[in-house]
Motif scaffolding. Structure first.
Motif, PDB file in Angstrom:
ATOM      1  N   THR A   1       0.842  -1.184   0.000  1.00  0.00           N
ATOM      2  CA  THR A   1       0.000   0.000   0.000  1.00  0.00           C
ATOM      3  C   THR A   1       0.885   1.246   0.000  1.00  0.00           C
ATOM      4  O   THR A   1       1.937   1.277   0.649  1.00  0.00           O
ATOM      5  CB  THR A   1      -0.917   0.023   1.231  1.00  0.00           C
TER       6      THR A   1
ATOM      7  N   LEU B   1      -7.261   3.533   3.921  1.00  0.00           N
ATOM      8  CA  LEU B   1      -6.579   2.448   4.603  1.00  0.00           C
ATOM      9  C   LEU B   1      -6.941   2.428   6.085  1.00  0.00           C
ATOM     10  O   LEU B   1      -7.073   3.477   6.718  1.00  0.00           O
ATOM     11  CB  LEU B   1      -5.065   2.586   4.448  1.00  0.00           C
ATOM     12  N   SER B   2      -7.069   1.237   6.624  1.00  0.00           N
ATOM     13  CA  SER B   2      -7.363   1.097   8.054  1.00  0.00           C
ATOM     14  C   SER B   2      -6.091   1.047   8.893  1.00  0.00           C
ATOM     15  O   SER B   2      -6.147   1.059  10.118  1.00  0.00           O
ATOM     16  CB  SER B   2      -8.187  -0.176   8.294  1.00  0.00           C
ATOM     17  N   SER B   3      -4.924   0.979   8.213  1.00  0.00           N
ATOM     18  CA  SER B   3      -3.638   0.951   8.906  1.00  0.00           C
ATOM     19  C   SER B   3      -2.658   1.827   8.140  1.00  0.00           C
ATOM     20  O   SER B   3      -2.976   2.351   7.069  1.00  0.00           O
ATOM     21  CB  SER B   3      -3.115  -0.481   9.011  1.00  0.00           C
ATOM     22  N   SER B   4      -1.464   1.981   8.675  1.00  0.00           N
ATOM     23  CA  SER B   4      -0.454   2.820   8.026  1.00  0.00           C
ATOM     24  C   SER B   4      -0.029   2.190   6.705  1.00  0.00           C
ATOM     25  O   SER B   4       0.061   0.965   6.590  1.00  0.00           O
ATOM     26  CB  SER B   4       0.758   2.982   8.940  1.00  0.00           C
TER      27      SER B   4
ATOM     28  N   ASP C   1       2.396   0.954   3.595  1.00  0.00           N
ATOM     29  CA  ASP C   1       3.728   0.362   3.564  1.00  0.00           C
ATOM     30  C   ASP C   1       4.781   1.379   3.116  1.00  0.00           C
ATOM     31  O   ASP C   1       5.909   1.369   3.605  1.00  0.00           O
ATOM     32  CB  ASP C   1       3.749  -0.835   2.607  1.00  0.00           C
TER      33      ASP C   1
END
Length: 331
Positions: free
Chosen positions: A10, A27-30, A32
């Protein structure tokens, strides 16, 4: 700001990246990788540039018309970052972990010019930094399995993939094939939904170079074009697939026996894999050693064959049928 997915990673960018399709859902997270376009990191300044210029880590043998190396690379901040500068003035800084990319260019170059580097050798290098072995190959999906077309520049990798796209097969990647080894099986990560083609290939496939748009509309001499895999009923394979076969594109033949497939010896296969890994010129000794081990495993687990296309491009449909049939015999 847009978020993207490419090569199984990502990406977040401070501006739209030509060639990538932004994710609809945030995105639900940080991410890449964070990409900062038209920007350099805070530690970068002219004095550092001058001091680092005397200690190039890599200088390409290829040169432009003025005799300048096509690419030069430096390690910065005791190896914490890499600086890559192309002969046209485009440059990138990448952190060693492959998590951050900065890009800068000079007029009359544009963001579209820079994106051609970013989506090819720069992300290829980032993948290598993150531990993924990459082949200089294009890939398609046949019966939910990945098939790769291996070869040097001009071998016909993208043209072959485009012929499969015309026949209704999903395209998995173009020019950069990122491999992942899971439980003893190799998978190929999806690239991004474009195929890059020179005008000669566009004419062979579509009859007219104007059938496809230029990658860089404002570039006066660079006539590479792209096939959009999210338009006109073409298909892009968005998930990783198990690798079922590799075909090394070899000499085009005029004889009626072409297209044809030939078995390769283990020695020839290994030499071919080594010669066709992506951005191998930027690998450290440790990365090279790891790559050699992975390629040995790859050669033992995936069939590698030599493919002779017909010189006449009108035989591309027969080439598609031959490969699809050959893969069926490997099932």
């Amino acid at each position: 700001m847009p978020h993207y997915r490419a090569y199984g990673l990502t990406l977040f960018a401070n501006a739209p990246i030509p060639g990538l399709v932004a994710l609809v859902q945030p995105l639900s997270s940080s991410p890449d990788i964070c990409v900062e376009l038209d920007a350099m990191p805070s530690f970068w300044h002219p004095q550092l540039q001058n001091s680092e210029s005397a200690r190039a880590w890599y200088v390409s043998h290829r040169q432009d018309a003025q005799g300048q190396p096509i690419l030069q690379a430096w390690q910065l901040q005791q190896g914490a970052y890499f600086r890559l500068k192309y002969c046209d003035g485009t440059e990138f800084i990448v952190d060693r972990g492959g998590c951050r990319i900065w890009a800068k260019w000079i007029a009359p170059l544009t963001l579209e010019d820079t994106a051609t580097y970013l989506l090819g050798p720069i992300l290829g290098f980032v993948l290598r930094l993150r531990g993924s072995v990459c082949l200089h190959a294009s890939g398609v999906a046949i019966r939910d399995r990945a098939v790769l077309f291996l070869g040097q520049a001009g071998a016909g990798k993208s043209t072959t993939a485009a012929a499969f796209a015309q026949s209704g097969y999903p395209v998995l990647c173009d020019d950069v094939a990122a491999l992942t080894l899971k439980n003893g099986q190799f998978f190929v990560r999806p690239g991004y939904p474009r195929l890059r083609l020179w005008s000669k290939s566009v004419i062979a496939l579509f009859g007219n170079p104007e059938s496809l748009p230029r990658i860089v509309p404002t570039h006066p001499t660079w006539d590479k074009r792209y096939l959009d895999l999210v338009q006109n009923d073409y298909r892009f394979q968005g998930n990783s697939l198990p690798l079922a076969g590799i075909y090394r594109l070899s000499q085009r033949l005029d004889r009626a026996i072409a297209p044809k497939i030939e078995r390769m010896s283990s020695q020839a296969g290994m030499m071919s894999l080594i010669a066709n890994t992506y951005t191998n010129y930027l690998l450290t000794k440790q990365m090279r050693s790891t790559e050699f081990e992975v390629l040995g495993q790859l050669l033992q687990s995936v069939p590698l064959q030599q493919l002779h296309p017909r010189a006449d491009p009108s035989y591309l449909p027969q080439l598609v049928e031959l490969i699809a049939s050959d893969l069926g015999t490997e099932s």
